[in-house]
Design an enzyme around this catalytic site. Sequence first.
Site, short mmCIF file in Angstrom:
data_model
loop_
_atom_site.label_atom_id
_atom_site.label_comp_id
_atom_site.label_asym_id
_atom_site.label_seq_id
_atom_site.Cartn_x
_atom_site.Cartn_y
_atom_site.Cartn_z
N ASP A 1 0.80 -1.23 -0.17
CA ASP A 1 0.01 0.08 -0.05
C ASP A 1 0.80 1.27 -0.11
O ASP A 1 1.99 1.13 0.45
CB ASP A 1 -0.89 -0.10 1.35
CG ASP A 1 -1.92 -1.07 1.26
OD1 ASP A 1 -2.34 -1.66 0.31
OD2 ASP A 1 -2.50 -1.50 2.32
N TYR B 1 7.42 -8.55 8.08
CA TYR B 1 6.93 -7.23 8.37
C TYR B 1 7.44 -6.63 9.86
O TYR B 1 7.45 -7.24 10.61
CB TYR B 1 5.37 -7.23 8.24
CG TYR B 1 4.65 -7.42 6.94
CD1 TYR B 1 4.24 -6.28 6.07
CD2 TYR B 1 3.92 -8.74 6.75
CE1 TYR B 1 3.76 -6.34 5.02
CE2 TYR B 1 3.47 -8.81 5.52
CZ TYR B 1 3.05 -7.94 4.65
OH TYR B 1 2.52 -7.81 3.48
N TYR C 1 -2.91 -10.51 4.21
CA TYR C 1 -3.34 -9.01 4.48
C TYR C 1 -3.04 -8.61 5.99
O TYR C 1 -3.67 -9.30 6.71
CB TYR C 1 -4.87 -8.67 4.26
CG TYR C 1 -5.12 -8.85 2.86
CD1 TYR C 1 -4.78 -7.73 1.86
CD2 TYR C 1 -5.74 -9.91 2.26
CE1 TYR C 1 -5.14 -7.96 0.54
CE2 TYR C 1 -6.15 -10.11 0.76
CZ TYR C 1 -5.76 -8.99 0.02
OH TYR C 1 -6.14 -8.86 -1.14
#
Length: 337
Positions: free
Chosen positions: A156, A222, A292
């Site tokens: 994103d 992440y 996600y």
Amino acid sequence: MPRFPLPDLSVEGILAGLRSAVSGIEFASFEVGVSSASTDDKAKARVSSISFLSGAMGKKHDANNFDLYLIVYLDRGFVEATPQPLHIYGRYNKFSREVAQTFHYCFRCRGRGRGCRQCKGTGKLSDNSVQEILEKIFIPAFEAKESKFHGCGREDVDVRMLGNGRPFVLELVEPKKRSADLDALEKNVNSTFGEMAAVHGLRFSSKSEVEKIKNAEFSKVYSCLCLAGGIMPEEAVKKLAGRKIEIAQRTPERVEKRRADKERVKQAEITSAVPLSGTEFRLEIRSSHGLYVKEFISGDNGRTRPSISELLGVPCRCKELDVLEIVLPGENGVSGK
Ligand SMILES: [Zn+2]
């Protein structure tokens, strides 16, 4: 597409048209097509075109793999020259939460007219993108018409891409130049735009590599700065470290319009969990392909289970997200599965 007129339809006329069509274009190999109602004229024009380009001009005729495609329109009186796309592979970092991966028109006005209030008159979804940054350097260097950006997945706009970066292939459309010092171009990108994005490991690539990176399955690491809806006991956060979790994830609400609503099973491993303040903590998560992660934190109104919110018993959300690593199969011994 520029058209180069044929002075006449004689062999000399055709060669003159070809000569002006290829002028200023860098190419090593070519293919020629001829458009004419007469099969006979077609064959003759093709033979003399090929012998001219491969003889006098020293280029290689290769019908399967060519840099330049020429069409001699005997019926319409001109020659058209189309340089084939050039592909450059590399990895990119994105250091800004305001830079997107690729150029996109504003969803509302679709870039028409003078934009709209949503896009503040720019006509674009985000002010800048990795694609546009690369175009500023690569389009003039290769005298290309435009670019297509093929990423190995995407993040994103508000997510940074750190570490070793994300693989991509930049496709340059109709380039008049096919050679350049990629190291110099890389340095140019990094010194000019280094606060927003950087690239490394650039090399010439091919269309088949585009398919390869677009279909690659990979895991990701992440770093998530999480915000809890209430004070979190430090022990509860620390206990998350080391957990391996199987997740049932329905298509997130925010992307439901674009993808079919379906439940997918994903894996995540919380490799570190560090309490920061009463309500903030940082998680490092290694996820399987296509998780996600923002929804894994929040729970997405029960559409992702379990979630960090569920595990802690407090509603949480992802405040800031960074991708630390894209791990392709065969790298670091960890596959996307
Ligand atoms: Zn708009």
